[in-house]
Motif scaffolding. Structure first.
Motif, PDB file in Angstrom:
ATOM      1  N   ALA A 175       0.843  -1.184   0.219  1.00  0.00           N
ATOM      2  CA  ALA A 175       0.015  -0.057  -0.084  1.00  0.00           C
ATOM      3  C   ALA A 175       0.694   1.425  -0.010  1.00  0.00           C
ATOM      4  O   ALA A 175       0.596   2.159  -0.708  1.00  0.00           O
ATOM      5  N   GLN A 176       1.960   0.985   0.835  1.00  0.00           N
ATOM      6  CA  GLN A 176       2.716   2.352   0.661  1.00  0.00           C
ATOM      7  C   GLN A 176       3.517   2.710  -0.746  1.00  0.00           C
ATOM      8  O   GLN A 176       3.679   3.678  -1.092  1.00  0.00           O
ATOM      9  N   TYR A 177       3.966   1.531  -1.303  1.00  0.00           N
ATOM     10  CA  TYR A 177       4.184   1.631  -2.821  1.00  0.00           C
ATOM     11  C   TYR A 177       3.423   2.350  -3.634  1.00  0.00           C
ATOM     12  O   TYR A 177       3.639   3.396  -4.300  1.00  0.00           O
ATOM     13  N   ARG A 178       2.137   2.036  -3.523  1.00  0.00           N
ATOM     14  CA  ARG A 178       1.051   2.524  -4.638  1.00  0.00           C
ATOM     15  C   ARG A 178       0.889   3.811  -3.818  1.00  0.00           C
ATOM     16  O   ARG A 178       0.581   4.688  -4.913  1.00  0.00           O
ATOM     17  N   ARG A 179       0.726   4.240  -2.454  1.00  0.00           N
ATOM     18  CA  ARG A 179       0.358   5.644  -2.202  1.00  0.00           C
ATOM     19  C   ARG A 179       1.685   6.645  -2.753  1.00  0.00           C
ATOM     20  O   ARG A 179       0.914   7.756  -2.965  1.00  0.00           O
ATOM     21  N   THR A 180       2.694   6.292  -2.775  1.00  0.00           N
ATOM     22  CA  THR A 180       3.879   7.172  -3.180  1.00  0.00           C
ATOM     23  C   THR A 180       4.090   7.133  -4.560  1.00  0.00           C
ATOM     24  O   THR A 180       5.172   7.490  -5.042  1.00  0.00           O
ATOM     25  N   GLY A 181       3.491   6.150  -5.372  1.00  0.00           N
ATOM     26  CA  GLY A 181       3.498   6.216  -6.897  1.00  0.00           C
ATOM     27  C   GLY A 181       4.822   5.359  -7.179  1.00  0.00           C
ATOM     28  O   GLY A 181       5.089   5.472  -8.398  1.00  0.00           O
ATOM     29  N   ARG A 182       5.345   4.526  -6.389  1.00  0.00           N
ATOM     30  CA  ARG A 182       6.585   3.633  -6.643  1.00  0.00           C
ATOM     31  C   ARG A 182       5.749   2.171  -7.121  1.00  0.00           C
ATOM     32  O   ARG A 182       4.590   1.943  -6.882  1.00  0.00           O
ATOM     33  N   MET A 183       6.689   1.601  -8.032  1.00  0.00           N
ATOM     34  CA  MET A 183       6.266   0.295  -8.477  1.00  0.00           C
ATOM     35  C   MET A 183       5.932  -0.483  -7.097  1.00  0.00           C
ATOM     36  O   MET A 183       6.886  -0.699  -6.201  1.00  0.00           O
ATOM     37  N   ASP A 184       4.856  -1.302  -7.121  1.00  0.00           N
ATOM     38  CA  ASP A 184       4.432  -2.223  -6.151  1.00  0.00           C
ATOM     39  C   ASP A 184       5.199  -3.520  -6.242  1.00  0.00           C
ATOM     40  O   ASP A 184       4.612  -4.369  -7.181  1.00  0.00           O
TER      41      ASP A 184
ATOM     42  N   ARG B 204       6.922  14.609  -5.204  1.00  0.00           N
ATOM     43  CA  ARG B 204       5.451  15.079  -4.977  1.00  0.00           C
ATOM     44  C   ARG B 204       4.634  14.606  -6.085  1.00  0.00           C
ATOM     45  O   ARG B 204       3.463  14.336  -5.873  1.00  0.00           O
ATOM     46  N   LEU B 205       5.186  14.604  -7.332  1.00  0.00           N
ATOM     47  CA  LEU B 205       4.264  14.020  -8.318  1.00  0.00           C
ATOM     48  C   LEU B 205       4.116  12.677  -8.428  1.00  0.00           C
ATOM     49  O   LEU B 205       2.878  12.181  -8.380  1.00  0.00           O
ATOM     50  N   LEU B 206       5.011  11.775  -7.577  1.00  0.00           N
ATOM     51  CA  LEU B 206       4.701  10.409  -7.485  1.00  0.00           C
ATOM     52  C   LEU B 206       3.690  10.044  -6.399  1.00  0.00           C
ATOM     53  O   LEU B 206       2.791   9.454  -6.536  1.00  0.00           O
ATOM     54  N   LYS B 207       3.708  10.980  -5.348  1.00  0.00           N
ATOM     55  CA  LYS B 207       2.767  11.090  -4.295  1.00  0.00           C
ATOM     56  C   LYS B 207       1.395  11.365  -4.990  1.00  0.00           C
ATOM     57  O   LYS B 207       0.446  10.917  -4.483  1.00  0.00           O
ATOM     58  N   THR B 208       1.573  12.406  -5.684  1.00  0.00           N
ATOM     59  CA  THR B 208       0.076  12.841  -6.161  1.00  0.00           C
ATOM     60  C   THR B 208      -0.618  11.590  -7.098  1.00  0.00           C
ATOM     61  O   THR B 208      -1.899  11.297  -6.923  1.00  0.00           O
TER      62      THR B 208
ATOM     63  N   ASP C 157      -7.626   2.105  -0.412  1.00  0.00           N
ATOM     64  CA  ASP C 157      -6.918   1.715   0.450  1.00  0.00           C
ATOM     65  C   ASP C 157      -5.913   2.508   0.907  1.00  0.00           C
ATOM     66  O   ASP C 157      -4.405   2.239   1.198  1.00  0.00           O
ATOM     67  N   GLY C 158      -6.043   3.899   0.770  1.00  0.00           N
ATOM     68  CA  GLY C 158      -4.937   5.057   0.721  1.00  0.00           C
ATOM     69  C   GLY C 158      -4.532   5.022   2.090  1.00  0.00           C
ATOM     70  O   GLY C 158      -3.533   5.686   2.433  1.00  0.00           O
ATOM     71  N   ARG C 159      -5.113   4.299   3.270  1.00  0.00           N
ATOM     72  CA  ARG C 159      -4.490   4.767   4.581  1.00  0.00           C
ATOM     73  C   ARG C 159      -4.051   3.569   5.102  1.00  0.00           C
ATOM     74  O   ARG C 159      -4.029   3.267   6.580  1.00  0.00           O
ATOM     75  N   ASP C 160      -3.589   2.351   4.414  1.00  0.00           N
ATOM     76  CA  ASP C 160      -2.944   1.282   4.965  1.00  0.00           C
ATOM     77  C   ASP C 160      -2.046   1.115   5.457  1.00  0.00           C
ATOM     78  O   ASP C 160      -1.357   0.438   6.433  1.00  0.00           O
TER      79      ASP C 160
END
Length: 371
Positions: free
Chosen positions: A194-203, A348-352, A363-366
């Protein structure tokens, strides 16, 4: 120099013993990512893995695990996951890179965490980068905790204060250095995904083979490679977790995540300090934080190693095409990472992007992560 090629799945006991022996003869090969257990784990869950064994007078003296695709493009074993790469060899052994690549049927070999002093690969290194480490015995009489209190008294004091407050708010703080409950490993992977997805990184944990690899390595209990799951609890509630490999003397920080609802308490720092203390008492000499510019690594490190990235090649059209394609991509990424004025807007762009992605999935708060 005689070079033979072997499969890694089911590697013979004699070759494993010789590989372990080469690791033991040089401290620079003590990292668990250089152990046969890591390479064999990757081989069980990912295709195209091979091992080149270098022999002198019939005796195995060097070990070069790699991945190869159908076009003859090679990569360091576990590239993208491994924080340490090398051709592991006995002292004094050297090799010809073109000869090695021919024997492996490779036109190019890509690496991104190559240790220093691999001289035959030296001409192919395109950049070197800091890999922070913690000396868990900073001096003959000084522990890492004592060193940290002296170097950053404010950081140590604030972290301990927040830990005490967390204990008062949620329950007694309990740290399990070697947690064997597989349910907590699944919790860690869920948090991290969930953290990868929230910050725009590859999961990474969206890839079944990586999930299977981590599950597999969690079961390994060997001298040169042990999968260690550590968890901080407040009462019965898990606060933060980490999974990474250790050898007899080196502990590698790998996957760390924490509950974002508790981010005020700095659970990531709490986890790393607890791990460093426990690993030091368990005989580990070095905690390797891995390549990457992070503020918490600058706070915690006692020194830095250097790792290299690049492309070892031999004359071949595929090698030329691969280098022309991959090198600009790596160069652009490294330029962004090296300059805060570029890195911060990119983050910032990745997090957006990640916020939009997770809000659609609900699931943004996992999860949260210190890494």
């Amino acid at each position: 120099m005689d070079i033979t090629i072997h499969g890694l799945d089911g590697l013979s006991a004699s070759l494993r013993a010789a590989w372990h022996g080469a690791m033991d003869e040089s401290p620079r090969f003590a990292n668990p990512f250089l152990a046969p257990e890591f390479a064999m784990g990757v081989a069980r869950h990912h295709g195209g893995t091979r091992l080149a064994v270098l022999r002198e007078k019939g005796q195995p003296v060097g070990f070069f695990p790699y991945e190869r695709n159908s076009f003859g493009v090679g990569r360091a074993i576990g590239l993208g996951l491994s924080d340490c790469q090398a051709l592991v060899h006995r002292p004094g052994v050297t090799w010809d890179t073109h000869e090695l690549l021919r024997a492996c049927r490779l036109s190019v070999f890509e690496f991104d965490h190559l240790i220093e002093d691999q001289q035959p690969f030296g001409a192919y290194v395109t950049g070197t980068f800091a890999s922070p480490v913690l000396d868990l015995k900073a001096g003959e009489e000084e522990s890492y905790a004592q060193w940290l209190r002296g170097a950053y008294p404010g950081l140590a004091k604030t972290t301990l204060k927040k830990e005490r407050r967390l204990g008062r708010d949620l329950g007694e703080i309990r740290f399990v250095h070697d947690e064997r409950d597989p349910r907590m490993l699944r919790t860690l992977m869920r948090w991290k995904s969930a953290q990868y997805r929230r910050t725009g990184r590859m999961d990474r944990f969206a890839r079944p083979w990586i999930v299977a690899l981590v599950d597999d390595l969690f079961q390994v209990r060997e001298e040169h490679f042990t999968g260690v799951l550590s968890v901080v609890y407040a009462g019965d509630r898990p606060v933060a977790a980490h999974f990474g490999p250790r050898s007899a003397t080196v502990f590698a920080a790998w996957f760390t995540a924490y509950d974002p609802e508790l981010s005020y308490y700095s659970p990531g720092l709490m986890m790393h300090l607890r791990m460093a203390d426990a690993a030091g008492r368990d005989g580990v000499r070095i905690m390797d934080m891995g390549r990457g510019d992070k503020e918490y690594k600058d706070w915690l490190k006692t020194r830095e190693l250097r790792v290299g990235e690049g492309f070892a090649t031999r004359p071949h059209p595929v090698a030329t095409a691969h280098r022309l394609w991959r090198r600009p991509v790596r160069g652009l990424r490294n330029t962004v990472l090296a300059h805060p004025r570029l890195r911060e807007p990119a983050d910032r762009l990745l997090k957006t992007v990640g916020t939009l992605r997770t809000s659609r999935r609900g699931d943004g708060r996992d999860a949260g992560s210190a890494r």
